[in-house]
Design a protein around this motif. Structure first.
Motif, PDB file in Angstrom:
ATOM      1  N   TYR A 271      37.374   9.659  47.256  1.00  0.00           N
ATOM      2  CA  TYR A 271      37.501  10.962  47.913  1.00  0.00           C
ATOM      3  C   TYR A 271      37.288  12.079  46.895  1.00  0.00           C
ATOM      4  O   TYR A 271      36.747  13.141  47.236  1.00  0.00           O
TER       5      TYR A 271
ATOM      6  N   SER B 225      40.915   4.706  46.354  1.00  0.00           N
ATOM      7  CA  SER B 225      40.585   5.634  47.444  1.00  0.00           C
ATOM      8  C   SER B 225      40.571   7.082  46.951  1.00  0.00           C
ATOM      9  O   SER B 225      39.717   7.881  47.356  1.00  0.00           O
TER      10      SER B 225
ATOM     11  N   ALA C 172      43.052  -0.491  47.005  1.00  0.00           N
ATOM     12  CA  ALA C 172      43.628   0.711  47.602  1.00  0.00           C
ATOM     13  C   ALA C 172      43.733   1.860  46.606  1.00  0.00           C
ATOM     14  O   ALA C 172      43.596   3.037  46.966  1.00  0.00           O
TER      15      ALA C 172
ATOM     16  N   VAL D  89      38.345   6.612  54.158  1.00  0.00           N
ATOM     17  CA  VAL D  89      38.186   6.157  52.776  1.00  0.00           C
ATOM     18  C   VAL D  89      39.390   5.321  52.363  1.00  0.00           C
ATOM     19  O   VAL D  89      39.247   4.268  51.712  1.00  0.00           O
ATOM     20  N   THR D  90      40.588   5.775  52.750  1.00  0.00           N
ATOM     21  CA  THR D  90      41.797   5.012  52.431  1.00  0.00           C
ATOM     22  C   THR D  90      41.767   3.632  53.068  1.00  0.00           C
ATOM     23  O   THR D  90      42.057   2.618  52.414  1.00  0.00           O
TER      24      THR D  90
ATOM     25  N   ALA E 185      39.098   1.351  51.372  1.00  0.00           N
ATOM     26  CA  ALA E 185      39.531   0.865  50.064  1.00  0.00           C
ATOM     27  C   ALA E 185      40.584  -0.229  50.205  1.00  0.00           C
ATOM     28  O   ALA E 185      40.559  -1.234  49.475  1.00  0.00           O
ATOM     29  N   GLU E 186      41.499  -0.062  51.138  1.00  0.00           N
ATOM     30  CA  GLU E 186      42.530  -1.076  51.359  1.00  0.00           C
ATOM     31  C   GLU E 186      41.914  -2.385  51.857  1.00  0.00           C
ATOM     32  O   GLU E 186      42.322  -3.477  51.442  1.00  0.00           O
TER      33      GLU E 186
ATOM     34  N   LEU F  33      32.495  -0.035  48.018  1.00  0.00           N
ATOM     35  CA  LEU F  33      33.062   1.235  47.577  1.00  0.00           C
ATOM     36  C   LEU F  33      32.101   2.044  46.712  1.00  0.00           C
ATOM     37  O   LEU F  33      32.090   3.282  46.776  1.00  0.00           O
TER      38      LEU F  33
END
Length: 431
Positions: free
Chosen positions: A267, A263, A260, A250-251, A254-255, A314
């Motif tokens: 989560y 994220s 970012a 997920v991180t 998102a980045e 996302l």
């Protein structure tokens, strides 16, 4: 004479959370237990933030935190076994003191820029000495509610929701203290909560499970001697890979989308779905056996994980994560319900701790595998880990589901308690 009880009794009335919390003595151990288990989710992140601040290396920070997590996962079940044998207080009191000393040593070594190998030397006992409060609380619920399957199922749901809540709040608290004051202070707070909560929980002796003496001429076997426990440990490893891979993937996703900061929200939706499902699961009077529920919940988990890798943005990922999370807590609750039926009274805390440790090991393996796939195949590749890890767990459960049947065709034998210490009136007599 030994008593027998039916593991699943669909004719029981639904047990609500209000009824559960009115169980005599419950609040006396639940409040300190919450304080003692909150640091469980603070330690790894606290180590990462401290080592990163003092040594400037993400790799070293992650490795030191991983060493602590692995030690916790491997030593935790042995702690649970000692608690079953000698009592929870006898294990908790020295354990939290060792934890405080180890965390203090780690802080001093990091701030003093000691050689990197010394950080591992302190991180291992810090992780190994984390008190297994969640398993001990579940053992206390079993001692109180052994003859009331409906309320016991609700109790396991309540504990699962509590676990989810601490894993959401713990990292937020650790980050707030570390950034608002200092990384070292974040770990100090973790140690203080562990010691204060652990000692307060240990002081509640009247609700602790009574110790069980093994029969003459026999020795106390490990919970892993039960094939069904080993199967559930493998299944929980699969669940752990979902947690670990989701955190990393997920991180990264998102980045790659240039957002970012979102994220944590994505989560959080995943974790929130699990919390919601856990609350609802504990309110239902189930008519299917725990084994059937385990297979169904785990299959839904695999189905939810199978969609993650294909999400285009996302928003879609958050929705898919929500549905994936909805299967997490029911799977964990049912697993804890099953494992309680597969072991004797003298091995319940150890059995619960094996499942918790399996999640920790799976988390470490899942995050590592997802990181490697992301490096080579992009952010979406990391989402292959949850479906593979949970898929393998489902295959094991389906092919070996006969191992999840408790000893005895219609119930199981409950060994008679042999208290090793004076028991107050109304104290639990089962572990």
């Amino acid at each position: 004479m030994a008593a027998r009880r039916t593991v699943d009794n669909p004719t029981r009335n639904r047990a609500g959370y209000g009824t559960l919390l009115r169980t005599p003595g419950a609040r006396t151990f639940l409040v300190p237990a919450f304080a003692a288990r909150l640091p469980y989710a603070m330690l790894s992140l606290g180590i990462v933030l401290l080592v990163l601040d003092t040594h400037g290396s993400y790799g070293l920070a992650g490795a030191v935190a991983a060493a602590s997590a692995v030690a916790q996962a491997l030593v935790g079940p042995q702690t649970g076994r000692l608690a079953d044998r000698y009592g929870q207080s006898a294990v908790l009191v020295p354990g939290v003191l060792v934890h405080a000393v180890s965390v203090g040593a780690l802080i001093a070594l990091a701030l003093g820029h000691a050689p990197t190998w010394t950080l591992f030397l302190a991180a291992v006992p810090a992780g190994a000495s984390v008190p297994q409060i969640g398993a001990m609380v579940r053992a206390r619920w079993v001692a109180k509610l052994a003859d009331d399957p409906a309320r016991l199922n609700t109790a396991f749901a309540f504990e699962s929701v509590t676990d989810e809540f601490t894993f959401v709040i713990g990292p937020v608290l650790a980050t707030a203290i570390a950034t608002g004051i200092s990384p070292a202070t974040g770990l100090v707070a973790e140690a203080v909560l562990t010691v204060a909560g652990g000692l307060a929980f240990a002081a509640q002796r009247s609700t602790a499970p009574a110790l069980k003496l093994p029969a003459a001429g026999t020795r106390r076997e490990s919970a892993l001697a039960a094939p069904g426990v080993r199967l559930l440990v493998g299944a929980f490893l699969g669940v752990g890979t979902v947690f670990g891979a989701m955190q990393v993937s997920v991180t990264a996703f998102a980045e790659s989308a240039g957002r970012a900061g979102t994220s944590g929200i994505v989560y959080g939706v995943f974790a929130g779905g699990s919390m919601l499902a856990g609350v609802l699961y504990g309110m239902i009077a189930w008519r299917h056996s725990a084994r059937q529920r385990m297979l169904g919940c785990y299959a839904l988990l695999v189905l939810g994980c199978s969609t993650l890798w294909a999400m285009p943005n996302l928003v879609a990922l958050a929705i898919a994560g929500l549905f994936c999370g909805l299967a997490i807590a029911p799977t964990l609750i049912t697993g804890y319900t099953l494992v309680e039926t597969l072991v004797g009274d003298g091995a319940k805390t150890e059995a619960f701790t094996w499942l918790t440790g399996a999640i920790g090991l799976g988390l470490a393996a899942g995050s590592t595998a997802a990181g490697q796939l992301i490096d080579h195949g992009g952010p979406s590749a990391g989402f292959l880990v949850p479906v593979v890890g949970s898929g393998l767990g489902l295959v094991a459960l389906v092919t070996m589901r006969r191992l999840l049947v408790a000893p005895g065709s219609s119930g199981r034998t409950v060994a008679r308690s042999v208290p090793l210490r004076p028991q107050p009136v109304g104290a639990a007599s089962r572990g």
